[in-house]
Design an enzyme around this catalytic site. Structure first.
Site, short mmCIF file in Angstrom:
data_model
loop_
_atom_site.label_atom_id
_atom_site.label_comp_id
_atom_site.label_asym_id
_atom_site.label_seq_id
_atom_site.Cartn_x
_atom_site.Cartn_y
_atom_site.Cartn_z
N LYS A 108 0.82 -1.31 -0.15
CA LYS A 108 -0.03 -0.11 0.13
C LYS A 108 0.89 1.19 -0.04
O LYS A 108 1.57 1.47 1.04
CB LYS A 108 -0.89 0.04 1.40
CG LYS A 108 -1.68 1.12 1.43
CD LYS A 108 -2.56 1.19 2.80
CE LYS A 108 -3.21 2.53 2.85
NZ LYS A 108 -3.52 2.92 4.24
N ALA A 196 -9.53 5.62 3.88
CA ALA A 196 -9.30 6.84 5.07
C ALA A 196 -10.47 7.70 5.19
O ALA A 196 -11.18 8.10 3.96
CB ALA A 196 -8.01 7.75 4.52
N THR A 219 -8.75 3.38 12.30
CA THR A 219 -8.97 4.24 13.09
C THR A 219 -10.54 4.04 13.62
O THR A 219 -10.82 4.00 14.77
CB THR A 219 -8.84 5.77 13.16
OG1 THR A 219 -7.46 5.80 12.56
CG2 THR A 219 -8.93 6.55 14.16
#
Length: 275
Positions: A108, A196, A219
């Site tokens: 990535k 993201a 996250t």
């Protein structure tokens, strides 16, 4: 066809020359404990686990022999990333180290251009991708929804793209729905993974309904009150969005349209309508 069969057999995710049953990719950083990470992986069954080589250290809960042993035992393919790199040369070097350590050609690719937004460097990213692809890497570049940048990445040999929904770690969800939907429309045959900025499962469902092929999370799961439950919720939301996309959603309308047919209603209702 059940959703389980749809996910595992009839509708696999195809990236480069490999197929994956799941359309969710999961990051491994910032979990409360290694056990919570392990449990989150087991309930969500991701296609890949991303690992940031630069962030690992032998003394951290995310590093050392125990961490690598756990990843191997989980049996999920590892996707190393070049997080924290600010130049093409830096990303290239870290990718080579990751290939040696993890024994994989997958990478990535992240090349950051701004500390505040963690936005990709649109000049260095294609340059790094081109070098890595020449060396046999399967590059998944972290990029924006900029169509010109995405085309440039395809031109240098990338076979899949990872546009953001919002800046890393913000949890804001898609901040530019128009741009993301346009990118999907203009690149209909390119695997696109939203990477993201997703914060809640409904964000994952939304982008999957738009036709995106997969989502990558870290996250949103790791920092949730219950990471394990949130991982399961995202897995279900991703599958629901994909199934909705394939099912063909009804078109939106500007005016109401009765869902109940008027044929067969008592005659006096017809008279009232005529009046």
């Amino acid at each position: 066809m059940t959703t389980t069969n749809l996910s595992a057999v009839a509708d696999p995710l195809r990236l480069y020359d490999e197929t994956f049953a799941s359309r969710l990719l999961l990051g491994t950083a910032r979990y409360p404990s290694p056990q919570s990470l392990e449990d989150a992986v087991r309930v969500s069954n991701p296609a890949m686990l991303t690992v940031a080589l630069r962030r690992q250290s032998a003394g951290s809960p995310e590093g050392g022999a125990g961490f690598w042993k756990m990843l191997r035992e989980l049996g999920v393919p590892v996707l190393p990333n070049t997080a924290g790199c600010y130049s093409a040369d830096e990303a290239y070097t870290l990718a080579q180290m990751s290939r040696e350590l993890f024994e994989t050609d997958w990478i990535k690719l992240e090349v950051i251009g701004d500390d505040y937004t963690l936005q990709p460097d649109t000049l260095a990213l294609p340059a790094a991708a081109e070098r890595l692809i020449r060396d046999g890497f399967k590059v998944l570049p972290y990029c924006t929804e900029d169509l010109v940048l995405c085309r440039r990445l395809l031109d240098v040999g990338c076979q899949a793209l990872m546009p953001w929904a919002a800046p890393i770690g913000t949890g804001r969800g898609p901040t530019n729905p128009y741009g993301l939907r346009l990118l999907r429309e203009r690149l209909p045959n390119v695997p696109l993974i939203v990477d993201a900025g997703l914060g809640v499962p409904s964000h994952a469902t939304q982008v999957m309904e738009w036709g995106y092929d997969a989502v990558l999370l870290n996250t949103a799961v790791a920092q949730a009150g219950d990471p394990v439950a949130m991982a399961q919720a995202f897995a279900m939301a991703t599958q629901a969005g994909r199934l909705a996309r394939l099912s063909g959603p009804m078109p939106e309308r500007d005016v109401a349209q009765a869902s109940t047919p008027v044929v067969g209603l008592p005659f006096w209702h017809a008279e009232e309508k005529q009046a």
